[in-house]
Motif scaffolding. Sequence first.
Motif, PDB file in Angstrom:
ATOM      1  N   UNK A 156     -12.456 -51.830  32.319  1.00 14.76           N
ATOM      2  CA  UNK A 156     -12.718 -52.715  33.446  1.00 14.76           C
ATOM      3  C   UNK A 156     -13.610 -51.977  34.431  1.00 14.76           C
ATOM      4  N   UNK A 157     -14.775 -52.566  34.722  1.00 12.22           N
ATOM      5  CA  UNK A 157     -15.687 -51.967  35.697  1.00 12.22           C
ATOM      6  C   UNK A 157     -15.369 -52.540  37.070  1.00 12.22           C
ATOM      7  N   UNK A 158     -14.973 -51.664  37.989  1.00  8.39           N
ATOM      8  CA  UNK A 158     -14.597 -52.100  39.329  1.00  8.39           C
ATOM      9  C   UNK A 158     -15.171 -51.122  40.343  1.00  8.39           C
ATOM     10  N   UNK A 159     -16.100 -51.611  41.156  1.00  9.20           N
ATOM     11  CA  UNK A 159     -16.698 -50.809  42.219  1.00  9.20           C
ATOM     12  C   UNK A 159     -17.263 -49.500  41.678  1.00  9.20           C
ATOM     13  N   UNK A 173      -5.294 -46.812  34.509  1.00 14.05           N
ATOM     14  CA  UNK A 173      -5.832 -45.682  35.263  1.00 14.05           C
ATOM     15  C   UNK A 173      -7.320 -45.572  35.016  1.00 14.05           C
ATOM     16  N   UNK A 174      -7.901 -44.543  35.580  1.00 19.48           N
ATOM     17  CA  UNK A 174      -9.335 -44.330  35.437  1.00 19.48           C
ATOM     18  C   UNK A 174      -9.660 -43.724  34.073  1.00 19.48           C
ATOM     19  N   UNK A 175     -10.724 -44.196  33.473  1.00 22.31           N
ATOM     20  CA  UNK A 175     -11.146 -43.671  32.181  1.00 22.31           C
ATOM     21  C   UNK A 175     -11.808 -42.308  32.370  1.00 22.31           C
ATOM     22  N   UNK A 176     -11.494 -41.401  31.472  1.00 21.04           N
ATOM     23  CA  UNK A 176     -12.106 -40.077  31.498  1.00 21.04           C
ATOM     24  C   UNK A 176     -13.442 -40.126  30.766  1.00 21.04           C
ATOM     25  N   UNK A 177     -14.287 -39.103  30.943  1.00 21.06           N
ATOM     26  CA  UNK A 177     -15.540 -39.057  30.159  1.00 21.06           C
ATOM     27  C   UNK A 177     -15.295 -39.120  28.659  1.00 21.06           C
ATOM     28  N   UNK A 178     -14.210 -38.481  28.196  1.00 18.90           N
ATOM     29  CA  UNK A 178     -13.889 -38.553  26.765  1.00 18.90           C
ATOM     30  C   UNK A 178     -13.553 -39.976  26.349  1.00 18.90           C
ATOM     31  N   UNK A 179     -12.848 -40.708  27.232  1.00 19.10           N
ATOM     32  CA  UNK A 179     -12.543 -42.109  26.932  1.00 19.10           C
ATOM     33  C   UNK A 179     -13.827 -42.906  26.738  1.00 19.10           C
ATOM     34  N   UNK A 194     -14.495 -58.087  44.068  1.00 16.05           N
ATOM     35  CA  UNK A 194     -13.088 -57.795  43.837  1.00 16.05           C
ATOM     36  C   UNK A 194     -12.932 -56.355  43.369  1.00 16.05           C
ATOM     37  N   UNK A 195     -12.040 -55.606  44.008  1.00 19.26           N
ATOM     38  CA  UNK A 195     -11.797 -54.217  43.630  1.00 19.26           C
ATOM     39  C   UNK A 195     -10.411 -54.111  43.000  1.00 19.26           C
ATOM     40  N   UNK A 196     -10.338 -53.411  41.876  1.00 21.05           N
ATOM     41  CA  UNK A 196      -9.083 -53.209  41.172  1.00 21.05           C
ATOM     42  C   UNK A 196      -8.675 -51.743  41.266  1.00 21.05           C
ATOM     43  N   UNK A 200      -2.466 -51.873  39.301  1.00 18.66           N
ATOM     44  CA  UNK A 200      -2.561 -53.307  39.542  1.00 18.66           C
ATOM     45  C   UNK A 200      -2.639 -54.087  38.236  1.00 18.66           C
ATOM     46  N   UNK A 201      -2.917 -55.368  38.349  1.00 20.15           N
ATOM     47  CA  UNK A 201      -3.007 -56.224  37.175  1.00 20.15           C
ATOM     48  C   UNK A 201      -4.176 -57.194  37.332  1.00 20.15           C
ATOM     49  N   UNK A 202      -4.727 -57.593  36.205  1.00 19.21           N
ATOM     50  CA  UNK A 202      -5.726 -58.647  36.221  1.00 19.21           C
ATOM     51  C   UNK A 202      -5.064 -59.980  36.582  1.00 19.21           C
TER      52      UNK A 202
END
Length: 297
Positions: A156-159, A173-179, A194-196, A200-202
Amino acid sequence: MAMIPGVLRNRLFPLREAVRPASGGRAMPGRSHRDPVPRDLGPRLLHYLRKIPAGLPLLMALACIAVVVAVFVQFVQSSGYFLAQDYEVIGADRVASADVIELITRGEPLHLFQMNVPAAQARLASHPAIHHAEIRRAWPNRLDVMIEERQPQALLLSDGENLLVDGEGVILGRATPDDLLRSNLPLLTGPLGKRYEPGGELEPPFRRAAFSYIGALDSGLFPALLAELHWEPGTGVTLYTEAGTQLLCGHLEPGEALAKAEALSRARNGLDGVGAADLRIADHLPWSPQAVLVTSR
């Protein structure tokens, strides 16, 4: 006393006459001669034990047991022998074992007898990336922790940040570079502005629309490589291919929208030359290059 008449003697000494044993032996005042107290120590103890109520020994025994148990519990609770010294965390991949232990202990010494296992499991389950957790006490001073992590199903791309999302719409959580390097997960974008945040949840409509399309795309119904799936409350779903084509699917079911996209691809010999197409039009196939709602790049 022999000279006192019998009638008068009986009036003067009625008690003595009443308690005098027939054998001439010594009598106990106030006790019937039918229940004498033995003189020997053993029989005397048995005589008095028979007078004790039947339930009293049981009550005394229970009281002694209660005292012993209270002393034992006090010893156990004050003993450092049962403080957790070792933790075995199983199933944690994305979640750090240190974070798991911190959620269990909250940074304080943990006594195995005093810990609230359901409450500790609930704290673990509150972590965004943990779906289920089970804690077992391994006496005397170890905890075994079994973790079932949530599995990412999309990015999910958010801000400007890439977040991992599972199939239930929970933001892990936030994706790592390896992810990002190893992942072939589809990219989701939500309503503009909209910022996630992790944890949180969609929105349920966003989650249902996104994952229904992802499921159809996994079945190979899409004629091009998907780069992005965007969702807006009013507009619905918009797909973006890696070639830059924009497909407005709206609130159509994935099967209908992707069938139109496939027919358009056949009519145009691929979607590379299509800039945008509105799949929401009511007209049936075949598509034509002159269709008003199809633009070329």
